[in-house]
Motif scaffolding. Sequence first.
Motif, PDB file in Angstrom:
ATOM      1  N   VAL A 236      44.096  54.884  48.482  1.00  0.00           N
ATOM      2  CA  VAL A 236      43.521  54.356  47.232  1.00  0.00           C
ATOM      3  C   VAL A 236      43.756  55.353  46.087  1.00  0.00           C
ATOM      4  CG1 VAL A 236      41.356  53.665  46.100  1.00  0.00           C
ATOM      5  CG2 VAL A 236      41.812  52.958  48.461  1.00  0.00           C
ATOM      6  N   ALA A 237      43.814  56.642  46.434  1.00  0.00           N
ATOM      7  CA  ALA A 237      44.014  57.686  45.420  1.00  0.00           C
ATOM      8  C   ALA A 237      45.483  58.056  45.257  1.00  0.00           C
ATOM      9  CB  ALA A 237      43.219  58.934  45.816  1.00  0.00           C
ATOM     10  N   ALA A 238      46.374  57.290  45.888  1.00  0.00           N
ATOM     11  CA  ALA A 238      47.803  57.650  45.874  1.00  0.00           C
ATOM     12  C   ALA A 238      48.389  57.458  44.476  1.00  0.00           C
ATOM     13  CB  ALA A 238      48.563  56.795  46.886  1.00  0.00           C
ATOM     14  N   ASP A 239      49.474  58.181  44.244  1.00  0.00           N
ATOM     15  CA  ASP A 239      50.167  58.049  42.952  1.00  0.00           C
ATOM     16  C   ASP A 239      51.267  56.997  43.128  1.00  0.00           C
ATOM     17  OD1 ASP A 239      51.068  58.409  40.407  1.00  0.00           O
ATOM     18  OD2 ASP A 239      52.143  60.278  40.841  1.00  0.00           O
ATOM     19  N   ASP A 240      50.853  55.741  43.206  1.00  0.00           N
ATOM     20  CA  ASP A 240      51.833  54.653  43.306  1.00  0.00           C
ATOM     21  C   ASP A 240      51.338  53.482  42.455  1.00  0.00           C
ATOM     22  OD1 ASP A 240      50.138  52.868  44.860  1.00  0.00           O
ATOM     23  OD2 ASP A 240      50.696  53.958  46.670  1.00  0.00           O
ATOM     24  N   PRO A 241      52.213  52.518  42.159  1.00  0.00           N
ATOM     25  CA  PRO A 241      51.839  51.471  41.192  1.00  0.00           C
ATOM     26  C   PRO A 241      50.614  50.655  41.639  1.00  0.00           C
ATOM     27  CG  PRO A 241      54.216  51.461  41.568  1.00  0.00           C
ATOM     28  CD  PRO A 241      53.628  52.432  42.556  1.00  0.00           C
ATOM     29  N   VAL A 242      50.514  50.358  42.943  1.00  0.00           N
ATOM     30  CA  VAL A 242      49.386  49.542  43.422  1.00  0.00           C
ATOM     31  C   VAL A 242      48.069  50.280  43.194  1.00  0.00           C
ATOM     32  CG1 VAL A 242      48.343  48.464  45.459  1.00  0.00           C
ATOM     33  CG2 VAL A 242      50.822  48.345  45.112  1.00  0.00           C
ATOM     34  N   ALA A 243      48.040  51.551  43.582  1.00  0.00           N
ATOM     35  CA  ALA A 243      46.803  52.333  43.439  1.00  0.00           C
ATOM     36  C   ALA A 243      46.479  52.590  41.963  1.00  0.00           C
ATOM     37  CB  ALA A 243      46.930  53.656  44.197  1.00  0.00           C
ATOM     38  N   ARG A 244      47.510  52.865  41.155  1.00  0.00           N
ATOM     39  CA  ARG A 244      47.246  53.116  39.726  1.00  0.00           C
ATOM     40  C   ARG A 244      46.637  51.882  39.051  1.00  0.00           C
ATOM     41  NH1 ARG A 244      52.043  56.311  39.868  1.00  0.00           N
ATOM     42  NH2 ARG A 244      53.299  54.543  39.202  1.00  0.00           N
ATOM     43  N   ALA A 245      47.176  50.710  39.391  1.00  0.00           N
ATOM     44  CA  ALA A 245      46.637  49.468  38.810  1.00  0.00           C
ATOM     45  C   ALA A 245      45.198  49.252  39.280  1.00  0.00           C
ATOM     46  CB  ALA A 245      47.520  48.286  39.208  1.00  0.00           C
ATOM     47  N   PHE A 246      44.960  49.543  40.552  1.00  0.00           N
ATOM     48  CA  PHE A 246      43.615  49.360  41.112  1.00  0.00           C
ATOM     49  C   PHE A 246      42.613  50.279  40.414  1.00  0.00           C
ATOM     50  CE2 PHE A 246      40.277  50.173  44.259  1.00  0.00           C
ATOM     51  CZ  PHE A 246      39.924  48.878  44.594  1.00  0.00           C
ATOM     52  N   LEU A 247      42.999  51.544  40.247  1.00  0.00           N
ATOM     53  CA  LEU A 247      42.075  52.527  39.662  1.00  0.00           C
ATOM     54  C   LEU A 247      41.870  52.292  38.166  1.00  0.00           C
ATOM     55  CD1 LEU A 247      43.087  55.782  41.564  1.00  0.00           C
ATOM     56  CD2 LEU A 247      41.264  54.164  42.074  1.00  0.00           C
ATOM     57  N   ALA A 248      42.780  51.567  37.537  1.00  0.00           N
ATOM     58  CA  ALA A 248      42.587  51.218  36.125  1.00  0.00           C
ATOM     59  C   ALA A 248      41.497  50.161  35.975  1.00  0.00           C
ATOM     60  CB  ALA A 248      43.903  50.715  35.525  1.00  0.00           C
ATOM     61  N   ARG A 249      41.258  49.397  37.042  1.00  0.00           N
ATOM     62  CA  ARG A 249      40.270  48.310  36.938  1.00  0.00           C
ATOM     63  C   ARG A 249      38.934  48.634  37.611  1.00  0.00           C
ATOM     64  NH1 ARG A 249      41.007  42.044  39.140  1.00  0.00           N
ATOM     65  NH2 ARG A 249      38.772  41.707  39.492  1.00  0.00           N
ATOM     66  N   PHE A 250      38.987  49.390  38.715  1.00  0.00           N
ATOM     67  CA  PHE A 250      37.781  49.570  39.530  1.00  0.00           C
ATOM     68  C   PHE A 250      37.285  51.021  39.484  1.00  0.00           C
ATOM     69  CE2 PHE A 250      39.935  45.923  41.420  1.00  0.00           C
ATOM     70  CZ  PHE A 250      38.893  45.037  41.624  1.00  0.00           C
ATOM     71  N   ARG A 251      35.985  51.198  39.712  1.00  0.00           N
ATOM     72  CA  ARG A 251      35.388  52.496  40.009  1.00  0.00           C
ATOM     73  C   ARG A 251      35.276  52.568  41.524  1.00  0.00           C
ATOM     74  NH1 ARG A 251      35.228  57.380  37.691  1.00  0.00           N
ATOM     75  NH2 ARG A 251      33.173  58.391  37.678  1.00  0.00           N
ATOM     76  N   VAL A 252      35.716  53.686  42.116  1.00  0.00           N
ATOM     77  CA  VAL A 252      35.685  53.853  43.573  1.00  0.00           C
ATOM     78  C   VAL A 252      34.592  54.859  43.918  1.00  0.00           C
ATOM     79  CG1 VAL A 252      37.011  54.510  45.626  1.00  0.00           C
ATOM     80  CG2 VAL A 252      38.170  53.395  43.691  1.00  0.00           C
ATOM     81  N   LEU A 253      33.645  54.457  44.728  1.00  0.00           N
ATOM     82  CA  LEU A 253      32.516  55.301  45.137  1.00  0.00           C
ATOM     83  C   LEU A 253      32.648  55.592  46.628  1.00  0.00           C
ATOM     84  CD1 LEU A 253      29.760  53.113  43.394  1.00  0.00           C
ATOM     85  CD2 LEU A 253      31.004  55.074  42.403  1.00  0.00           C
TER      86      LEU A 253
END
Length: 411
Positions: A236-253
Motif C-alpha cells: 500500500v505504501a509502494a511507489d507505484d501508480p496504483v498505490a500513489r492513486a490510492f494514497l491520494a484518495r484514502f487515509r491509511v490507519l
Amino acid sequence: MQGIGVSEDMRRACWIPIVMLALLAFGPPVLARSADGASVPPQARGLWPFPDDGVTFDNLGEGARLSGVSRTAPGHYRVTVLPETSPINPSPWYAFGIAAERPVRITLDMRYGQTRHRYTPWLLPDGADAWATVAGDAVAVSEAGEAAITLALPAGRSRISAQPPVRLDAIARWQAALVARTHADVLPIGTSVQGRTLEMVAFGNPQAREAVLILGRQHPPETTGMRALQAFVDSVAADDPVARAFLARFRVLVVPVVNPDGVADGHWRTNANGIDLNRDWGLFEQPETRAVATALAQQLQDRSLAFALDFHSTWHDIFYTVTEDPSRAPGGVMHDWLAELDRRFPGRIIERPGPAASTSHVFKNWAFRTYGAPVVTYEVGDDTDAGTLAQLADFGAHAWMRRLGATAPAP
Ligand SMILES: [Zn+2]
C-alpha cells in the motif's frame, strides 16, 4: 540472536535461584483470572541446567515461553509449556533457548497441559543467520497430540520456537522505515496493561474523506499474519501508480501490534489481563481495544471507514467476512476482490462469512455494526511459506487498492 551470555560461574552461582525458579515453573499454574480482573502472573523466567548432559535450557528473552524441563534419561527431556490462562484457544506457542557445551543430540517430549501439539518447530542453531523448520522425521506426534522432537545442536546457545519470531523491536524497525517512506504520522493512542505505548501509523491523504484500517497481532503467536500485514502495508505504501492513486484518495490507519504485552511474555492468546482482545470489541474492558476504538473514532469524525482488515493466523488461509455485508454481492468491493484473489490463487483462500450479530465481540463484527464498512479477518495459515504469503499479500493489496479506488467516493 539476542546474545544472552550465561557464563559457567553464573550457572553455578544460579543453582539456588534456579531450583526456586524451576519449582515455580513446575508448580501448579495459576489458570484463572482473579475475580477482580487482576492481571495474570508473568511467566517465571530462568535457566534449567543439566550438567550431566552439558545442556542448559532457558526462557530468557522477549517472546520466550517455557514452563518446566525435567530429564527423563541421558539426552531426553520432558518439556512443559503452559498457557498464561485457561480455558484458552489451542495456540500452544513455545520458544526457548538451549545452550550446549558441545555438539549434542537430544530429544524433547513436548507437553502442553490439555492442549495438543500444533506448531512445527523452527530452529536457529548457534551461529546460523536464519531460522529453519525441523525436518519432518525429527518430529513424531502421538495420537494424544504429544510431540517428540529430536534435535542435533552445535555447541553454543541455539533457539527453538513454534514459529520464526517477529519481535517488537523488528516491528519497530519496519514501522520506522514505513514512516520514513510515507511521511506518516505516528500517533500514540494509549498504553497496554503493562504500560507499553500503543501506536497508530497514519499515512496517505491527510484531508481524505475516507479511511481504511489495518490491525495486527491481537494474538501473539500469529506471526504469519504479522508478516502478511507487513507485506500488505508495504504494498500500500509502494511507489507505484496504483498505490500513489490510492494514497491520494484514502487515509491509511495501521495499528501493527494491538497486544504488545502478550508478544513480550510469549502468551498463547491473551493480553496481560488474561483476556482475548478479539473477544473484547464492544465491551472495551481492556486498555488495548479501548485505545484503538477511541483513536478510530477520532480519525472518523470527518471521514467514513471504507474497509477494515484484521490480520491473524490459523491452520489455513481463511478470510472471515460478515454475512450481511452488502459489498459481498456481485459488483461489490468484497465480492470482486475475493473473486480476483481466487482467479490468481485458485482455491487458496476460503471465505467464511458469519453473522454480524454474533455475540463473540470480535473486531470484525463490531466494526461492521459500528461503521458499516466491509471488513475481513485475514487469516494466514501457520505453515503458509514466506514466498506465498508475500505474493498473496502484494497481489491482494494491489487488487484491493484498485477495487476500492473504483468505488464511488464518499459524499
Ligand atoms: Zn487470531
